[in-house]
Motif scaffolding. Structure first.
Motif, short mmCIF file in Angstrom:
data_model
loop_
_atom_site.label_atom_id
_atom_site.label_comp_id
_atom_site.label_asym_id
_atom_site.label_seq_id
_atom_site.Cartn_x
_atom_site.Cartn_y
_atom_site.Cartn_z
N GLY A 1 0.82 -1.21 0.00
CA GLY A 1 0.00 0.00 0.00
C GLY A 1 0.85 1.26 0.00
N LYS A 2 0.22 2.41 -0.20
CA LYS A 2 0.97 3.67 -0.20
C LYS A 2 0.08 4.83 0.24
CE LYS A 2 3.82 6.69 -3.03
NZ LYS A 2 4.27 7.06 -4.38
N ILE A 3 0.60 5.62 1.17
CA ILE A 3 -0.07 6.88 1.54
C ILE A 3 0.78 8.00 0.93
CG2 ILE A 3 -0.89 8.35 3.42
CD1 ILE A 3 -0.69 5.90 5.29
N GLU A 4 0.14 8.88 0.16
CA GLU A 4 0.90 9.98 -0.46
C GLU A 4 1.51 10.87 0.62
OE1 GLU A 4 1.57 10.09 -3.56
OE2 GLU A 4 0.19 8.50 -4.16
N LEU A 5 2.70 11.43 0.33
CA LEU A 5 3.42 12.23 1.31
C LEU A 5 2.60 13.41 1.83
CD1 LEU A 5 7.19 12.56 0.36
CD2 LEU A 5 6.19 11.55 2.39
N GLU A 6 1.86 14.03 0.94
CA GLU A 6 1.02 15.17 1.33
C GLU A 6 0.04 14.75 2.43
OE1 GLU A 6 -2.29 18.11 -0.71
OE2 GLU A 6 -1.11 16.78 -2.01
N THR A 7 -0.55 13.55 2.24
CA THR A 7 -1.50 13.03 3.23
C THR A 7 -0.79 12.67 4.53
OG1 THR A 7 -2.82 12.16 1.40
CG2 THR A 7 -3.36 11.32 3.58
N VAL A 8 0.41 12.09 4.41
CA VAL A 8 1.21 11.75 5.61
C VAL A 8 1.40 13.02 6.45
CG1 VAL A 8 3.52 11.07 6.41
CG2 VAL A 8 2.41 9.78 4.58
N HIS A 9 1.74 14.12 5.78
CA HIS A 9 1.99 15.38 6.50
C HIS A 9 0.71 15.95 7.12
CE1 HIS A 9 5.88 15.94 3.92
NE2 HIS A 9 5.96 14.98 4.82
N GLU A 10 -0.40 15.82 6.39
CA GLU A 10 -1.69 16.29 6.95
C GLU A 10 -2.04 15.50 8.22
OE1 GLU A 10 -4.63 15.90 3.88
OE2 GLU A 10 -3.62 17.33 2.56
N ILE A 11 -1.78 14.19 8.18
CA ILE A 11 -2.08 13.34 9.34
C ILE A 11 -1.16 13.69 10.51
CG2 ILE A 11 -2.10 10.95 10.19
CD1 ILE A 11 -2.88 10.20 7.20
N LEU A 12 0.12 13.91 10.22
CA LEU A 12 1.07 14.30 11.27
C LEU A 12 0.64 15.63 11.92
CD1 LEU A 12 4.52 13.39 9.63
CD2 LEU A 12 3.50 12.30 11.65
N ASP A 13 0.11 16.56 11.10
CA ASP A 13 -0.40 17.84 11.65
C ASP A 13 -1.50 17.58 12.67
OD1 ASP A 13 1.29 19.24 9.99
OD2 ASP A 13 -0.25 19.78 8.51
N ILE A 14 -2.41 16.68 12.32
CA ILE A 14 -3.55 16.36 13.21
C ILE A 14 -3.06 15.66 14.47
CG2 ILE A 14 -5.62 14.89 13.42
CD1 ILE A 14 -6.15 15.63 10.39
N LEU A 15 -2.15 14.69 14.31
CA LEU A 15 -1.64 13.95 15.47
C LEU A 15 -0.88 14.87 16.42
CD1 LEU A 15 -0.41 10.63 13.77
CD2 LEU A 15 -2.51 10.99 15.09
N GLY A 16 -0.29 15.92 15.87
CA GLY A 16 0.47 16.87 16.68
C GLY A 16 -0.39 17.60 17.72
N LYS A 17 -1.71 17.58 17.52
CA LYS A 17 -2.62 18.25 18.48
C LYS A 17 -2.84 17.41 19.74
CE LYS A 17 -5.42 20.04 14.65
NZ LYS A 17 -6.78 19.94 14.06
N TYR A 18 -2.49 16.12 19.67
CA TYR A 18 -2.73 15.22 20.81
C TYR A 18 -1.45 15.06 21.62
CZ TYR A 18 -6.95 13.70 18.29
OH TYR A 18 -8.17 13.65 17.64
N GLU A 19 -1.47 15.51 22.87
CA GLU A 19 -0.22 15.42 23.64
C GLU A 19 0.06 14.01 24.17
OE1 GLU A 19 -1.33 16.93 28.01
OE2 GLU A 19 -1.41 18.50 26.47
N ASN A 20 -0.99 13.17 24.24
CA ASN A 20 -0.78 11.83 24.82
C ASN A 20 -0.80 10.73 23.76
OD1 ASN A 20 -3.40 12.27 24.30
ND2 ASN A 20 -4.20 11.75 26.32
N VAL A 21 -0.53 11.11 22.51
CA VAL A 21 -0.44 10.12 21.42
C VAL A 21 1.02 10.03 20.96
CG1 VAL A 21 -1.06 9.65 19.02
CG2 VAL A 21 -2.82 10.40 20.61
N HIS A 22 1.57 8.82 20.99
CA HIS A 22 2.94 8.59 20.52
C HIS A 22 2.87 7.86 19.18
CE1 HIS A 22 4.42 9.87 24.42
NE2 HIS A 22 3.52 9.09 24.96
N THR A 23 3.71 8.28 18.24
CA THR A 23 3.55 7.84 16.85
C THR A 23 4.76 7.11 16.28
OG1 THR A 23 2.12 9.75 16.46
CG2 THR A 23 3.05 8.70 14.51
N ILE A 24 4.47 6.01 15.58
CA ILE A 24 5.47 5.34 14.73
C ILE A 24 4.92 5.39 13.30
CG2 ILE A 24 6.50 3.10 14.12
CD1 ILE A 24 6.61 2.46 17.13
N LEU A 25 5.76 5.80 12.36
CA LEU A 25 5.38 5.87 10.95
C LEU A 25 5.94 4.62 10.27
CD1 LEU A 25 4.19 7.53 8.61
CD2 LEU A 25 6.30 8.86 8.57
N CYS A 26 5.07 3.89 9.57
CA CYS A 26 5.47 2.56 9.06
C CYS A 26 5.63 2.56 7.54
CB CYS A 26 4.42 1.53 9.44
SG CYS A 26 3.99 1.57 11.19
N GLY A 27 6.72 1.95 7.08
CA GLY A 27 6.97 1.87 5.65
C GLY A 27 7.51 0.52 5.24
#
Length: 268
Positions: free
Chosen positions: A83-109
């Protein structure tokens, strides 16, 4: 019902015990029967391919893996689909996740998973259990050389339902949040899940839905259990999963999957 020609198992909380292992001797015995009866064994998990194959060192090059919740499919050491998520979408999602202080993120490729080196060490250590290839980076926004297909989030266990709902509202149709057990939430490509992965393998082998047996315990198993002709939820599974499955079997710590597989192969 039809004879089973494919057995698909989730790993954590399903095939694996709480000690992160399985009855290897019994599995080997049953695997030989699967080979004799031409039954395909598929590992279907939210975890990384490189982690999943480490559980089957002797036969990993023979097996099929629907890894990363269907985003990465490998059969006999050959990539079937990615599968593939376009980079633009990856960045939009990271922007949204940045609003949550108690969410820790791993980006998978495809090549690796990535984590910000500023994340707590405890989170990074936890992540490396499920992602054997995990690179620490200065900035997730700068990961642009890999094919990216999933986000793996860890949140406080007591806030899973609330954060899931909030993410559903915030993310819209960009990506689909699903619970994957023990305080973990995966963000997966819409329409890409364990069932869609199984369908790709079924098409490869000419296997009908009613010839598939699936085992699971968490929210990311729902599509697969609804799809399979034979579906089993673990006694330790989420209530929604037990509702979706045709049968509830013994827990992951009671060898539930292998006991049921033995019955299915006996009936064949």
């Amino acid at each position: 019902m039809s004879r089973v020609k494919m057995i698909a198992v989730d790993m954590d909380g399903t095939f694996l015990t709480s000690q992160n292992d399985y009855d290897r001797e019994l599995f080997q015995e049953l695997y030989q029967k699967m080979l004799e009866q031409d039954v395909k064994f598929v590992v279907a998990s939210g975890n990384q391919y490189y982690q999943l194959k480490s559980f089957f060192p002797e036969i990993e090059k023979e097996l099929s893996f629907v890894a990363e919740n269907g985003a990465y499919i490998v059969h006999a050491d050959e990539e079937v689909d990615c599968g593939k998520i376009e980079l633009e979408t990856v960045h939009e999602i990271l922007d949204i996740l940045g609003k949550y202080e108690n969410v820790h993120t791993i980006l998978c490729g495809r090549e690796s998973a990535y984590v910000n080196k500023k994340e707590p060490q405890e989170f990074i250590d936890h992540g490396s259990i499920y992602y054997h290839r995990l690179k620490k980076v200065d900035d997730l926004y700068k990961v642009d050389h890999d094919t990216l297909f999933k986000f793996a989030l860890t949140v406080p266990v007591e806030q899973v339902e609330e954060i899931l709902e909030s993410l559903h509202n915030e993310l819209g149709d960009k990506i689909t949040p699903v619970s994957s057990g023990h305080g973990d939430i995966d963000l997966i490509i819409p329409g890409v899940h364990k069932a869609s992965g199984l369908i790709k393998l079924q098409n490869l082998w000419g296997i009908k839905d009613e010839e598939v047996a699936a085992f699971g315990d968490s929210g990311n198993d729902l599509e697969m259990l609804k799809h399979a002709g034979y579906s089993y939820a673990m006694a330790n599974g989420h209530p929604k999963v037990k509702e979706a499955a045709k049968e509830v079997i013994a827990s992951n710590n009671e060898n539930g999957v292998l006991k049921q597989v033995a019955i299915l192969l006996e009936d064949a």
